[in-house]
Design an enzyme around this catalytic site. Structure first.
Site, mmCIF file in Angstrom:
data_model
loop_
_atom_site.group_PDB
_atom_site.id
_atom_site.type_symbol
_atom_site.label_atom_id
_atom_site.label_comp_id
_atom_site.label_asym_id
_atom_site.label_seq_id
_atom_site.Cartn_x
_atom_site.Cartn_y
_atom_site.Cartn_z
ATOM 1 N N ASN A 120 0.831 -1.213 0.000
ATOM 2 C CA ASN A 120 0.000 0.000 0.000
ATOM 3 C C ASN A 120 0.861 1.256 0.000
ATOM 4 O OD1 ASN A 120 -3.038 -0.449 0.112
ATOM 5 N ND2 ASN A 120 -2.291 -1.994 1.556
ATOM 6 N N ARG B 115 2.816 -0.686 26.007
ATOM 7 C CA ARG B 115 2.193 0.009 24.880
ATOM 8 C C ARG B 115 2.262 1.542 25.040
ATOM 9 N NH1 ARG B 115 -0.435 -2.698 21.169
ATOM 10 N NH2 ARG B 115 -0.830 -4.637 22.230
ATOM 11 N N MET C 18 0.714 -3.028 12.102
ATOM 12 C CA MET C 18 -0.025 -4.047 12.837
ATOM 13 C C MET C 18 0.156 -3.893 14.348
ATOM 14 S SD MET C 18 -1.382 -5.233 10.210
ATOM 15 C CE MET C 18 -2.183 -6.791 10.471
ATOM 16 N N HIS D 44 -8.088 -1.290 6.029
ATOM 17 C CA HIS D 44 -8.361 -2.596 6.633
ATOM 18 C C HIS D 44 -8.929 -3.520 5.549
ATOM 19 C CE1 HIS D 44 -9.171 -5.480 9.769
ATOM 20 N NE2 HIS D 44 -10.362 -5.675 9.225
#
Ligand code: GAR
Length: 222
Positions: free
Chosen positions: A18, A69, A94, A113
């Site tokens: 992409n 995270r 991802m 998506h």
């Protein structure tokens, strides 16, 4: 005359097809957006080489270097912001993003998506579509909100499911549509034509401005 282009930072984790489609579109002189950097969480992401070959700055922020995270997304945000993006483009990135990261790029971060959202969020979308027996499958570009694979839909492309499809053949047909709709969505953003209204996005200047469902080609989209 100097034309100011929309500065896009593209985030990837892998192959980068992409990214490649967006770079190809951005090669046209009249395309209103430029990829100013490519950032990956994986040092071996194949797409990084595409960026290097195109002379675009790359940065790697390995998620394995951070304890959690929140720490990772803070570091990622710092790196992304050094490139002063107008738009953050998730192209096969991802990672689940923290609400803080998402809020920082509110209304200026988009994702692609490989399903017709809200169906089949998450992983293995092509096999799950086959297992569910759907007749149409496809891909979606949407603004990113805190909920995974949700957010106002900008454009979708639908493909038919064939009786003899497996996840590979169906995924390839969807991917070819991804490569059409993602550069188009980036262009619309850069042209200032996307207006968020609730869960929807109105695309200014289109005959059907409330939705953009296209099967199977984008020939009619301007
Ligand atoms: C694409 O199919 C994209 O839609 C998907 O990852 C692939 C990346 O391919 N993204 C997601 O599943 C995000 N939830 P690419 O690296 O060749 O662009």
């Amino acid at each position: 005359m100097t034309v100011v282009k929309t500065r896009c930072v593209v985030l990837i984790s892998g192959r980068g097809s992409n990214l490649e489609a967006i770079l190809k579109a951005a090669g046209a002189p009249d395309y209103p957006a430029a990829v100013v950097a490519v950032v990956s969480n994986k040092v071996d992401a194949l797409g990084l080489q595409l960026a290097r070959d195109a002379g675009i700055p790359v940065a790697v922020v390995p998620n394995t270097d951070y304890p959690d995270r929140v720490a990772y997304d803070r570091a990622l945000q710092t790196v992304v912001d050094t490139f002063e993006p107008d738009l953050v483009v998730l192209a096969g990135f991802m990672r689940i993003l923290t609400p803080e990261f998402v809020a920082h790029y509110e209304n200026r971060m988009i994702n692609i998506h490989p399903s017709l959202l809200p169906a089949f969020t998450g992983l293995h979308t092509h096999q799950r579509a086959l297992d569910a027996g759907v007749r149409f499958h496809g891909c979606t570009v949407h603004f990113v909100t805190a909920e995974l694979d949700h957010g106002p839909i900008i454009v979708q492309a639908a493909v038919e499911v064939h009786a003899d499809d497996d996840a590979h053949s169906l995924g390839a047909r969807v991917l070819s549509e991804e490569h059409q709709i993602y550069p188009t969505a980036v262009r619309w953003f850069a042209e200032g034509r996307l207006h968020i209204a609730g869960q929807g996005v109105r695309v200014e200047g289109r005959a059907d401005p409330l939705s953009a469902v296209v099967a199977p080609r984008l020939k009619a989209i301007v």
